[in-house]
Design a protein around this motif. Structure first.
Motif, mmCIF file in Angstrom:
data_model
loop_
_atom_site.group_PDB
_atom_site.id
_atom_site.type_symbol
_atom_site.label_atom_id
_atom_site.label_comp_id
_atom_site.label_asym_id
_atom_site.label_seq_id
_atom_site.Cartn_x
_atom_site.Cartn_y
_atom_site.Cartn_z
ATOM 1 N N SER A 97 0.853 -1.166 0.009
ATOM 2 C CA SER A 97 -0.382 -0.076 0.122
ATOM 3 C C SER A 97 1.079 1.397 0.379
ATOM 4 O O SER A 97 0.108 2.308 -0.867
ATOM 5 C CB SER A 97 -1.216 0.279 1.140
ATOM 6 N N ASP A 98 2.047 1.172 0.643
ATOM 7 C CA ASP A 98 2.932 2.448 0.786
ATOM 8 C C ASP A 98 3.310 3.187 -1.280
ATOM 9 O O ASP A 98 4.472 1.591 -1.351
ATOM 10 C CB ASP A 98 3.885 2.436 1.856
ATOM 11 N N PRO A 99 3.180 3.969 -1.576
ATOM 12 C CA PRO A 99 4.254 4.147 -2.672
ATOM 13 C C PRO A 99 5.120 4.374 -2.610
ATOM 14 O O PRO A 99 6.053 3.559 -3.468
ATOM 15 C CB PRO A 99 3.201 5.691 -3.487
ATOM 16 N N ASP A 100 5.861 5.722 -1.635
ATOM 17 C CA ASP A 100 7.374 5.096 -1.914
ATOM 18 C C ASP A 100 7.575 3.745 -1.655
ATOM 19 O O ASP A 100 9.305 3.337 -1.954
ATOM 20 C CB ASP A 100 7.607 5.899 -0.380
ATOM 21 N N THR A 101 7.132 3.141 -0.589
ATOM 22 C CA THR A 101 7.946 1.676 -0.601
ATOM 23 C C THR A 101 8.365 0.685 -1.896
ATOM 24 O O THR A 101 8.986 0.086 -2.203
ATOM 25 C CB THR A 101 7.602 0.930 0.410
ATOM 26 N N MET A 102 6.502 0.499 -2.420
ATOM 27 C CA MET A 102 6.655 0.478 -3.806
ATOM 28 C C MET A 102 7.491 0.911 -5.056
ATOM 29 O O MET A 102 8.762 0.027 -5.639
ATOM 30 C CB MET A 102 5.718 0.470 -4.262
ATOM 31 N N ALA A 103 7.485 2.011 -4.627
ATOM 32 C CA ALA A 103 8.692 2.785 -6.190
ATOM 33 C C ALA A 103 9.915 1.987 -5.815
ATOM 34 O O ALA A 103 11.292 1.668 -6.615
ATOM 35 C CB ALA A 103 8.508 3.889 -5.940
ATOM 36 N N ARG A 104 10.649 2.743 -4.588
ATOM 37 C CA ARG A 104 12.180 2.008 -3.995
ATOM 38 C C ARG A 104 12.286 0.302 -4.688
ATOM 39 O O ARG A 104 13.156 0.042 -4.731
ATOM 40 C CB ARG A 104 12.403 1.820 -2.480
ATOM 41 N N VAL A 105 10.857 -0.572 -3.733
ATOM 42 C CA VAL A 105 11.527 -1.991 -4.107
ATOM 43 C C VAL A 105 11.942 -1.794 -5.955
ATOM 44 O O VAL A 105 12.840 -2.608 -6.805
ATOM 45 C CB VAL A 105 10.354 -2.546 -4.660
ATOM 46 N N GLU A 106 11.403 -0.517 -6.596
ATOM 47 C CA GLU A 106 10.627 -0.976 -8.546
ATOM 48 C C GLU A 106 12.391 -0.351 -8.662
ATOM 49 O O GLU A 106 12.574 -1.537 -9.838
ATOM 50 C CB GLU A 106 9.865 -0.502 -8.897
#
Length: 464
Positions: free
Chosen positions: A318-327
């Motif tokens: 759910s966290d956009p910042d975390t998802m962006a870092r993973v990508e």
């Protein structure tokens, strides 16, 4: 009346034909353009084979026999007329009528048979030399006939349905020997396909496909859902246990390293023994903490790990910042040359494994393939619904091929016939069916004689 061709055998004759030839013929005796067409379109129908020559000799013998009957009827007719004029009696009239009708029948049938292949006596009579002049039309008609009567969807479906391919195939595959044979053929085909493929091409394709697929797929939410399920099921506890055990063993084996790290970071003004005591204290507390965490499943640190992983799983989903870092991390990892080499090299390992399994009759791959074929064959032989489904697939596939490529198939027939040389085609057809056609002449002579005898007898009876 024999229309047997006399082929030139003398060298002088051959030379004369090459120099001149009859009007409308080329140097090789063919009609103008025929030899060139045959040279442009070499093929079975443009060549007279040895077996065709044998058949042509048989045709010539039958022609001589049929012509002999005509000559016999002519002699008998002349003799009967002579005897009738000499007052031999009524029998001469009957014999003359029969012989005359036999002559007429023989001549008419000679004309009909000859007109199929050439102009009778070289005369350009209309509607003669039918095969040479109508060859292309025959080809188109044959193509249309095949398309309408053999390549229609209804015919194909009806024929396949009557054959019952699925039932027969099921019974055939249910035999272990047949299943083994199919397995061997499939293994050979698989080995051949893998051998033909170039490793560099496949590796590049695999690497590009995996990379493109991975870049297009957002991985953070799926990883978060998977991590959430793992934490909920306690699946990470084994990993924590392993980390604790390895940490404890490492601390026991590297006490001096831990002590040096602690004392090395102490201020220079502190006494050495104080640094030593602090190092020992830190080491003991660290070892105690790891030991308790290893031996106590309810240790607070373990609970903290559970909460951290659960929170991280939620952030991944759910966290956009975390998802962006993973990508970004995913892209960096995929871009590394080591990862690309690993992806591409996986094909080599897979290929070697598959080839080895295909070559080994006792490999798990071969055993499973045999078992699957046997099972499928037994099911298909015994299950009417499966038979109906397979038959439906086959009928649909055949109907699709027929309806989609019918014009191309019929065009193949038409174009092939059109490419044949007319004269050679006529000769070849005559060599194969001419012997039977000569029976028409023979029958015409016999039947004509009988018909003439009957007509003469009836006319004499009515008139007398």
């Amino acid at each position: 009346m024999d229309d047997t061709r006399v082929e030139p055998v003398d060298q002088g004759q051959s030379t004369n034909r090459q120099k001149g030839g009859r009007k409308g013929e080329g140097p090789d005796g063919d009609p103008v353009g025929a030899g060139a067409a045959r040279r442009r379109n070499p093929g079975p129908m443009n060549e007279i084979s040895e077996s065709d020559e044998v058949k042509r000799r048989g045709v010539r013998r039958m022609k001589l026999f049929a012509t002999g009957l005509l000559a016999l009827a002519t002699v008998v007719f002349a003799f009967a007329r002579w005897r009738e004029a000499s007052g031999a009696g009524a029998w001469a009239g009957y014999v003359a009528a029969a012989a005359e009708a036999g002559m007429v029948g023989a001549l008419a049938d000679w004309f009909a048979v000859t007109a199929l292949f050439r102009h009778p006596m070289g005369l350009p009579i209309p509607h003669t030399a039918i095969i040479p002049t109508k060859k292309d039309s025959f080809g188109r008609s044959l193509g249309d006939f095949v398309g309408e009567n053999f390549l229609s969807e209804d015919v194909i479906r009806g024929r396949l349905r009557a054959v019952g391919i699925a039932s027969r195939l099921g019974g055939w595959l249910s035999d272990p020997k047949h299943a083994e044979r199919v397995t061997q053929e499939l293994a050979a085909a698989l080995r051949g396909a893998l051998t033909v493929l170039r490793d560099s091409d496949v590796q590049a394709i695999v690497g590009e496909a995996v990379t493109r697929r991975a870049n297009a797929q957002v991985v953070a939410p799926p990883i978060g859902r998977m991590l959430d399920r793992v934490v909920a099921a306690g699946g990470h506890h084994r990993v924590v246990d392993l980390v604790c055990v390895r940490a404890h063993d490492w601390l026991v084996e590297h006490q001096d390293s831990v002590m040096e790290a602690v004392t090395g970071g102490a201020p220079g003004w502190t006494p050495r023994f104080v640094d030593r005591r602090v190092g020992e204290r830190v080491y003991k507390e660290l070892l105690r903490f790891v030991t308790e965490m290893r031996d106590w499943p309810q240790h607070p640190a373990r609970g903290a790990v559970d909460r951290f992983l659960a929170d991280f799983a939620t952030e991944l989903r759910s966290d956009p910042d975390t998802m962006a870092r993973v990508e970004r991390l995913k892209g960096d990892v995929l871009a590394r040359p080591e990862v690309q080499e690993l992806i591409e090299s996986a094909w080599g390992a897979v290929r070697e494994m598959v080839v080895a399994a295909a070559e080994d009759p006792d490999s798990e791959l071969r055993r499973r393939a045999r078992a699957a074929l046997l099972s499928f064959g037994e099911r298909m032989a015994a299950d009417p619904r499966l038979q109906s489904k397979v038959d439906g697939w086959l009928e649909g596939a055949a109907a699709y091929v027929v309806t989609t490529y019918r014009d191309e198939i019929t065009a193949l027939i038409t174009d092939t016939v059109a490419s044949w040389d007319a004269e050679q085609t006529s000769r070849k057809i005559e060599a194969n069916v001419g012997r039977d056609l000569q029976f028409i002449r023979i029958n015409g002579t016999v039947v004509g004689s009988l018909a003439g005898l009957v007509i003469y007898t009836v006319s004499r009876a009515v008139g007398g």
